[in-house]
Design a protein around this motif. Structure first.
Motif, PDB file in Angstrom:
ATOM      1  N   MET A   1       3.799   7.700  -2.187  1.00 16.00           N
ATOM      2  CA  MET A   1       2.605   7.761  -0.831  1.00 16.00           C
ATOM      3  C   MET A   1       3.636   7.446   0.272  1.00 16.00           C
ATOM      4  O   MET A   1       4.956   6.140  -0.100  1.00 16.00           O
ATOM      5  N   HIS A  31       5.416   2.321  -2.944  1.00 15.00           N
ATOM      6  CA  HIS A  31       5.604   3.447  -1.295  1.00 15.00           C
ATOM      7  C   HIS A  31       6.763   3.457  -0.436  1.00 15.00           C
ATOM      8  O   HIS A  31       7.499   2.358  -0.927  1.00 15.00           O
ATOM      9  N   ASP A  83       2.803  11.638   3.589  1.00 13.81           N
ATOM     10  CA  ASP A  83       1.258  11.714   3.628  1.00 13.81           C
ATOM     11  C   ASP A  83       0.191  11.833   4.600  1.00 13.81           C
ATOM     12  O   ASP A  83      -0.964  11.770   4.886  1.00 13.81           O
ATOM     13  N   LYS A 106      -3.183  13.472   6.807  1.00 13.81           N
ATOM     14  CA  LYS A 106      -3.969  12.596   7.289  1.00 13.81           C
ATOM     15  C   LYS A 106      -3.540  11.144   8.444  1.00 13.81           C
ATOM     16  O   LYS A 106      -2.407  11.524   8.765  1.00 13.81           O
ATOM     17  N   ARG A 369      -6.120   0.635   0.621  1.00 16.25           N
ATOM     18  CA  ARG A 369      -7.408   1.373  -0.056  1.00 16.25           C
ATOM     19  C   ARG A 369      -7.992   2.162   0.896  1.00 16.25           C
ATOM     20  O   ARG A 369      -8.602   3.069   0.375  1.00 16.25           O
ATOM     21  N   TYR A 371      -5.407   4.150   2.784  1.00 15.43           N
ATOM     22  CA  TYR A 371      -4.873   4.906   2.008  1.00 15.43           C
ATOM     23  C   TYR A 371      -5.641   5.807   1.268  1.00 15.43           C
ATOM     24  O   TYR A 371      -5.256   7.134   1.078  1.00 15.43           O
ATOM     25  N   GLY A 372      -5.762   5.167   0.047  1.00 16.72           N
ATOM     26  CA  GLY A 372      -5.548   5.703  -1.199  1.00 16.72           C
ATOM     27  C   GLY A 372      -6.715   6.548  -1.450  1.00 16.72           C
ATOM     28  O   GLY A 372      -6.481   7.662  -1.757  1.00 16.72           O
ATOM     29  N   GLU A 373      -8.179   5.835  -0.507  1.00 15.89           N
ATOM     30  CA  GLU A 373      -9.362   6.818  -0.405  1.00 15.89           C
ATOM     31  C   GLU A 373      -9.285   8.261   0.186  1.00 15.89           C
ATOM     32  O   GLU A 373      -9.396   9.165   0.027  1.00 15.89           O
ATOM     33  N   LEU A 375      -6.201  10.158   0.396  1.00 12.30           N
ATOM     34  CA  LEU A 375      -5.699  10.613  -0.628  1.00 12.30           C
ATOM     35  C   LEU A 375      -6.093  11.207  -1.586  1.00 12.30           C
ATOM     36  O   LEU A 375      -6.071  12.000  -2.371  1.00 12.30           O
ATOM     37  N   GLU A 376      -7.753  10.795  -2.159  1.00 14.80           N
ATOM     38  CA  GLU A 376      -8.075  11.373  -3.667  1.00 14.80           C
ATOM     39  C   GLU A 376      -8.660  12.425  -3.356  1.00 14.80           C
ATOM     40  O   GLU A 376      -8.576  13.275  -2.063  1.00 14.80           O
TER      41      GLU A 376
END
Length: 376
Positions: A1, A31, A83, A106, A369, A371-373, A375-376
């Motif tokens: 990421m 990352h 990203d 995003k 968290r 960021y991760g959500e 990109l899911e």
């Protein structure tokens, strides 16, 4: 990421510090962390944690430069495979929003303050901070402000409070030794109650309210603490002079210390019995109150803004009506009447509250968290 944060500069401040803390978390998690900014005194800190500065004129409000910045950010996003773009201030957020939408990545915003919105144009200018795919507020107070000002539902906003490095603010023997050196440099009296007010010298931080509170205690014949104003005036000499005149009016020359800027706040807190945060305008979060609590001090805060979330009234400190020197004087008097053991219990409760709710680690993990959500 790969995450690009955008912020005007890296000179000083809470948003700037948070930018570096998130860059550190990204790098530690494997990352890449890029920051588009004009740079400044804190850019060495960004480099030290493994972040990369992309030097661009992000502080500008010039419409043509904003458009040019958007084009440059769009090219950067595509060149580096970014990203997520995370904006932390309004002017660069407009460029970042345009670039993120054009590059189809995003867009995240963090709403760091209340921002002035006295006109329709200013409200529109501010609205960019509510246009993220995820909108982060740094306190519940700011979340409510976004809901009122921009019509977002509370569920659309993620509250991630600012974080305190609780390890740095633990008052160890070494910190106490540094504090003794500071107390000697500042010529603090060793036999008096010390109330520390850490804030740059600017009107809304409430130094005049604190001096007025001491003046009222003195006029009433009550014990007066030593008030230590820790912070520079950043060229606001007229305000410093106004503070000086109020000190003279009440004869507080032996009761108020003005130290200037201090780089070692843990040591400064170790010299004090209590900390003050009497801001007359609401704090978005209340960082200095949180840091004082992390240092184990009871804290008196103005009862508004994010500081209300930091201090639990009667448990970790006290909350007083904003801009009310009489109420502050009475609360100071009550604090001075507590014995040392009672103040220590209150201070330790404050430190535990910070460790439970307002740590840098929590800030970092919660942001990653988000960021991760996305990109899911």
């Amino acid at each position: 990421m790969i995450v690009l944060q955008v912020i005007p500069g890296l000179e000083t401040g809470g948003a700037e510090r948070t930018t570096i803390e998130i860059a550190q978390a990204l790098v530690n998690a494997g990352h890449e962390a890029l920051v588009a900014s004009e740079g400044g005194a804190m850019e060495a800190g960004l480099t030290a944690v493994g972040g990369e500065l992309i030097r661009l004129p992000m502080a500008t409000k010039n419409p043509l430069t904003l458009l040019n910045n958007a084009a440059r950010l769009k090219a950067l996003i595509r060149e580096r495979g970014i990203d997520i773009v995370h904006a932390r201030s309004r002017a660069p957020a407009w460029s970042a929003l345009r670039a993120a939408r054009a590059a189809d990545v995003k867009f995240v915003t963090t709403y760091h303050g209340t921002y002035n919105a006295k006109s329709g144009l200013k409200r529109f200018y501010n609205s960019v901070m509510a246009r993220g795919d995820r909108v982060i507020a740094n306190s519940e107070f700011i979340r409510d402000h976004i809901v009122t000002g921009h019509g977002l539902s509370p569920e659309a906003i993620t509250v991630i409070p600012r974080g305190v490095d609780v390890g740095r603010f633990k008052i160890t023997g070494e910190v106490k030794r540094r504090g003794q050196d500071l107390a000697s440099d500042w010529a603090l009296p060793g036999d008096r109650f010390i109330a520390l007010l850490p804030a740059r010298l600017t009107r809304w931080k409430g130094q005049l309210v604190a001096v007025e509170a001491l003046g009222r205690l003195k006029a009433a014949g009550e014990d007066v603490p030593v008030l230590v104003l820790v912070g520079g005036d950043q060229g606001r000499t007229s305000y410093s002079e106004e503070i000086g005149r109020l000190i003279s009016r009440y004869g507080l020359e032996n009761d108020v210390w003005i130290t200037g800027h201090c780089d070692d706040m843990p040591a400064a807190f170790s010299t004090a019995d209590i900390a003050l945060n009497p801001s007359i305008d609401p704090e978005a979060f209340g960082r200095t109150a949180a840091e004082a609590s992390a240092a184990g001090l009871p804290v008196i805060v103005a009862d508004h803004g994010g500081a209300r979330e930091v201090v639990e009234d009667g448990v970790t400190g006290w909350r007083t009506p904003p801009g009310d020197p009489e109420a502050l004087a009475k609360t100071l008097q009550a604090a001075m009447e507590l014995d040392i053991a009672a103040r220590q219990v209150m201070g330790q409760a404050g430190r535990q509250r910070i460790m439970n709710r307002f740590t840098v680690t929590s800030l970092q993990s919660s942001t990653l968290r988000v960021y991760g959500e996305l990109l899911e």
